[in-house]
Design a protein around this motif. Structure first.
Motif, PDB file in Angstrom:
ATOM      1  N   ALA A 278       0.810  -1.221   0.000  1.00  9.87           N
ATOM      2  CA  ALA A 278       0.000   0.000   0.000  1.00  9.87           C
ATOM      3  C   ALA A 278       0.846   1.276   0.000  1.00  9.87           C
ATOM      4  CB  ALA A 278      -0.934   0.000   1.211  1.00  9.87           C
ATOM      5  N   VAL A 279       2.171   1.145   0.049  1.00  8.43           N
ATOM      6  CA  VAL A 279       3.023   2.335   0.013  1.00  8.43           C
ATOM      7  C   VAL A 279       3.036   2.890  -1.409  1.00  8.43           C
ATOM      8  CG1 VAL A 279       5.355   3.228   0.291  1.00  8.43           C
ATOM      9  CG2 VAL A 279       4.477   1.564   1.914  1.00  8.43           C
ATOM     10  N   ALA A 280       2.504   4.094  -1.574  1.00  8.50           N
ATOM     11  CA  ALA A 280       2.455   4.730  -2.890  1.00  8.50           C
ATOM     12  C   ALA A 280       3.699   5.601  -3.080  1.00  8.50           C
ATOM     13  CB  ALA A 280       1.195   5.578  -3.036  1.00  8.50           C
ATOM     14  N   LEU A 281       4.466   5.314  -4.129  1.00 11.41           N
ATOM     15  CA  LEU A 281       5.639   6.120  -4.427  1.00 11.41           C
ATOM     16  C   LEU A 281       5.213   7.451  -5.032  1.00 11.41           C
ATOM     17  CD1 LEU A 281       7.937   3.379  -6.012  1.00 11.41           C
ATOM     18  CD2 LEU A 281       7.958   4.230  -3.656  1.00 11.41           C
ATOM     19  N   LEU A 282       5.945   8.486  -4.711  1.00 14.09           N
ATOM     20  CA  LEU A 282       5.657   9.810  -5.248  1.00 14.09           C
ATOM     21  C   LEU A 282       6.669  10.109  -6.343  1.00 14.09           C
ATOM     22  CD1 LEU A 282       3.888  12.319  -5.030  1.00 14.09           C
ATOM     23  CD2 LEU A 282       5.473  13.209  -3.310  1.00 14.09           C
ATOM     24  N   TYR A 283       6.210  10.066  -7.582  1.00 15.01           N
ATOM     25  CA  TYR A 283       7.100  10.283  -8.707  1.00 15.01           C
ATOM     26  C   TYR A 283       7.318  11.778  -8.934  1.00 15.01           C
ATOM     27  CZ  TYR A 283       6.176   5.361  -9.592  1.00 15.01           C
ATOM     28  OH  TYR A 283       6.066   4.000  -9.462  1.00 15.01           O
ATOM     29  N   PRO A 284       8.492  12.149  -9.478  1.00 11.02           N
ATOM     30  CA  PRO A 284       8.808  13.580  -9.665  1.00 11.02           C
ATOM     31  C   PRO A 284       7.735  14.344 -10.421  1.00 11.02           C
ATOM     32  CG  PRO A 284      10.777  12.265 -10.011  1.00 11.02           C
ATOM     33  CD  PRO A 284       9.638  11.286  -9.853  1.00 11.02           C
ATOM     34  N   GLU A 285       7.148  13.722 -11.458  1.00 12.18           N
ATOM     35  CA  GLU A 285       6.155  14.421 -12.271  1.00 12.18           C
ATOM     36  C   GLU A 285       4.844  14.644 -11.519  1.00 12.18           C
ATOM     37  OE1 GLU A 285       6.187  10.046 -13.717  1.00 12.18           O
ATOM     38  OE2 GLU A 285       7.603  11.535 -12.930  1.00 12.18           O
ATOM     39  N   HIS A 286       4.652  13.944 -10.408  1.00 15.44           N
ATOM     40  CA  HIS A 286       3.433  14.101  -9.613  1.00 15.44           C
ATOM     41  C   HIS A 286       3.626  15.044  -8.428  1.00 15.44           C
ATOM     42  CE1 HIS A 286       2.316   9.769 -11.073  1.00 15.44           C
ATOM     43  NE2 HIS A 286       2.109  10.675 -12.004  1.00 15.44           N
ATOM     44  N   ARG A 287       4.868  15.413  -8.161  1.00 17.93           N
ATOM     45  CA  ARG A 287       5.174  16.126  -6.915  1.00 17.93           C
ATOM     46  C   ARG A 287       4.432  17.450  -6.795  1.00 17.93           C
ATOM     47  NH1 ARG A 287      10.032  14.796  -6.767  1.00 17.93           N
ATOM     48  NH2 ARG A 287       9.783  13.227  -5.133  1.00 17.93           N
ATOM     49  N   SER A 288       4.282  18.174  -7.893  1.00 25.03           N
ATOM     50  CA  SER A 288       3.636  19.486  -7.818  1.00 25.03           C
ATOM     51  C   SER A 288       2.149  19.398  -7.519  1.00 25.03           C
ATOM     52  CB  SER A 288       3.856  20.253  -9.126  1.00 25.03           C
ATOM     53  OG  SER A 288       3.253  19.565 -10.212  1.00 25.03           O
ATOM     54  N   SER A 289       1.576  18.193  -7.589  1.00 22.79           N
ATOM     55  CA  SER A 289       0.132  18.039  -7.349  1.00 22.79           C
ATOM     56  C   SER A 289      -0.163  17.499  -5.951  1.00 22.79           C
ATOM     57  CB  SER A 289      -0.479  17.098  -8.391  1.00 22.79           C
ATOM     58  OG  SER A 289       0.001  15.770  -8.224  1.00 22.79           O
ATOM     59  N   VAL A 290       0.851  17.416  -5.106  1.00 22.68           N
ATOM     60  CA  VAL A 290       0.682  16.809  -3.785  1.00 22.68           C
ATOM     61  C   VAL A 290       1.081  17.790  -2.689  1.00 22.68           C
ATOM     62  CG1 VAL A 290       1.407  14.939  -2.252  1.00 22.68           C
ATOM     63  CG2 VAL A 290       1.121  14.501  -4.686  1.00 22.68           C
ATOM     64  N   THR A 291       0.229  17.892  -1.687  1.00 23.60           N
ATOM     65  CA  THR A 291       0.540  18.635  -0.466  1.00 23.60           C
ATOM     66  C   THR A 291       0.672  17.640   0.669  1.00 23.60           C
ATOM     67  OG1 THR A 291      -0.584  20.647  -1.169  1.00 23.60           O
ATOM     68  CG2 THR A 291      -0.320  20.320   1.195  1.00 23.60           C
ATOM     69  N   HIS A 292       1.712  17.781   1.460  1.00 24.16           N
ATOM     70  CA  HIS A 292       1.883  16.907   2.617  1.00 24.16           C
ATOM     71  C   HIS A 292       1.295  17.559   3.863  1.00 24.16           C
ATOM     72  CE1 HIS A 292       4.807  14.873   0.054  1.00 24.16           C
ATOM     73  NE2 HIS A 292       4.780  13.871   0.909  1.00 24.16           N
ATOM     74  N   VAL A 293       0.656  16.749   4.676  1.00 24.63           N
ATOM     75  CA  VAL A 293       0.301  17.129   6.042  1.00 24.63           C
ATOM     76  C   VAL A 293       1.314  16.425   6.933  1.00 24.63           C
ATOM     77  CG1 VAL A 293      -1.399  16.850   7.875  1.00 24.63           C
ATOM     78  CG2 VAL A 293      -2.139  17.488   5.576  1.00 24.63           C
ATOM     79  N   ILE A 294       2.052  17.177   7.721  1.00 20.64           N
ATOM     80  CA  ILE A 294       3.167  16.613   8.479  1.00 20.64           C
ATOM     81  C   ILE A 294       3.057  16.986   9.951  1.00 20.64           C
ATOM     82  CG2 ILE A 294       5.663  16.868   8.879  1.00 20.64           C
ATOM     83  CD1 ILE A 294       6.053  16.910   5.875  1.00 20.64           C
ATOM     84  N   VAL A 295       3.276  16.005  10.813  1.00 23.01           N
ATOM     85  CA  VAL A 295       3.369  16.238  12.258  1.00 23.01           C
ATOM     86  C   VAL A 295       4.829  16.088  12.666  1.00 23.01           C
ATOM     87  CG1 VAL A 295       2.733  15.417  14.551  1.00 23.01           C
ATOM     88  CG2 VAL A 295       1.021  15.465  12.732  1.00 23.01           C
ATOM     89  N   ARG A 296       5.359  17.105  13.347  1.00 23.51           N
ATOM     90  CA  ARG A 296       6.732  17.070  13.843  1.00 23.51           C
ATOM     91  C   ARG A 296       6.717  17.078  15.371  1.00 23.51           C
ATOM     92  NH1 ARG A 296      10.578  18.100   9.901  1.00 23.51           N
ATOM     93  NH2 ARG A 296       9.847  19.117   7.976  1.00 23.51           N
ATOM     94  N   ASP A 297       7.764  16.460  15.947  1.00 20.97           N
ATOM     95  CA  ASP A 297       7.881  16.483  17.398  1.00 20.97           C
ATOM     96  C   ASP A 297       8.736  17.670  17.841  1.00 20.97           C
ATOM     97  OD1 ASP A 297      10.546  15.824  16.917  1.00 20.97           O
ATOM     98  OD2 ASP A 297      10.363  13.767  17.674  1.00 20.97           O
ATOM     99  N   GLY A 298       9.057  17.726  19.135  1.00 25.48           N
ATOM    100  CA  GLY A 298       9.813  18.852  19.665  1.00 25.48           C
ATOM    101  C   GLY A 298      11.221  18.946  19.145  1.00 25.48           C
ATOM    102  N   HIS A 299      11.718  17.860  18.522  1.00 26.84           N
ATOM    103  CA  HIS A 299      13.047  17.864  17.919  1.00 26.84           C
ATOM    104  C   HIS A 299      12.983  18.110  16.411  1.00 26.84           C
ATOM    105  CE1 HIS A 299      14.647  16.435  21.733  1.00 26.84           C
ATOM    106  NE2 HIS A 299      13.708  15.497  21.738  1.00 26.84           N
ATOM    107  N   HIS A 300      11.820  18.466  15.922  1.00 22.50           N
ATOM    108  CA  HIS A 300      11.560  18.771  14.512  1.00 22.50           C
ATOM    109  C   HIS A 300      11.603  17.528  13.614  1.00 22.50           C
ATOM    110  CE1 HIS A 300      10.550  22.102  11.965  1.00 22.50           C
ATOM    111  NE2 HIS A 300      11.442  21.759  11.053  1.00 22.50           N
TER     112      HIS A 300
END
Length: 232
Positions: A35-57
């Protein structure tokens, strides 16, 4: 302390690599590498990441929000080759309402019990990100083991879409959808949280602090900007 943010992938290749490594490690631990979907370079501009970081970034969880475009199919369409019914359910009435956004690749690090409950926050933030981008419909191809989480954020199984054994025979997966701008079926606490995140990111897609909380509908984590949240 944790924080959640929207990150266009082309602005930080380092963040994308760290996200991808965490995703692969999490899914691998459950034996669902398929189920791991690879992110190809040509698709990168169409994707926004939602990211959670901890106190160490460090990135400890997140998801991807995919926008469809010419020559850029949603990732679930690739997974659903051979399942025309589910492909049709995913696309929906795009001619009338526009192409949906896909919420995909949700994961949370398993390295610490401290991260428990962050998956719900990531799911809320994914819907909020789609709302920030004014999506009329967001979809996900997901499985029964997190259905309660999906129902909480207002997603519902798409009508006439059956469940299939994916990514392995122990899972039953189907298409769920939600109207990000008006998630009427979301639980009150989830809806308040999504509204607070969307309001913040509409002004500026910057980091939002996350704090432990037990005062609203059993949510483990809440974002600081919500005026309706009382921090425990």
């Amino acid at each position: 302390m944790f924080c959640v943010t929207m990150v266009p992938p082309e602005t930080s290749m380092e963040a994308e690599r760290e996200f991808a490594a965490g995703l692969a490690e999490c899914y691998g631990a459950y034996g669902v590498d398929r189920a791991v979907a690879l992110l190809y370079p040509e698709h990168r501009s169409s994707v926004t990441h939602v990211i959670v970081r901890d106190g160490h970034h460090a990135i400890v969880g997140g998801a991807r929000v995919h926008c469809a475009g010419p020559g850029i199919p949603l990732p679930a369409l690739r997974a659903l080759t051979g399942h025309p019914e589910l492909r049709a359910a995913l696309i929906g009435d795009a001619a009338r309402s526009g192409p949906p956004m896909e919420l995909a690749s949700l994961w949370v690090s398993r390295a610490s019990a401290e991260y428990r409950g962050l998956g719900r926050l990531v799911a809320q933030a994914s819907v909020a990100a789609a709302a920030t981008m004014r999506a009329t419909r967001a979809v996900t191809f997901s499985h029964h083991t997190i259905e309660s989480l999906l129902l909480g954020i207002g997603m519902r199984p798409t009508q006439h879409a059956s469940a299939i054994p994916y990514p392995s025979s122990t899972y039953r997966s189907t298409i769920y959808d939600v109207a990000p701008l008006n998630p009427v079926d979301a639980l009150p606490g989830d809806r308040a949280q999504m509204s607070a995140i969307c309001a913040h990111w509409t002004k500026q897609p910057s980091e939002i602090p996350i704090v432990a909380n037990k005062s609203i509908d059993g949510l483990a984590w809440t974002v600081v900007p919500s005026k309706r949240v009382k921090v425990a």
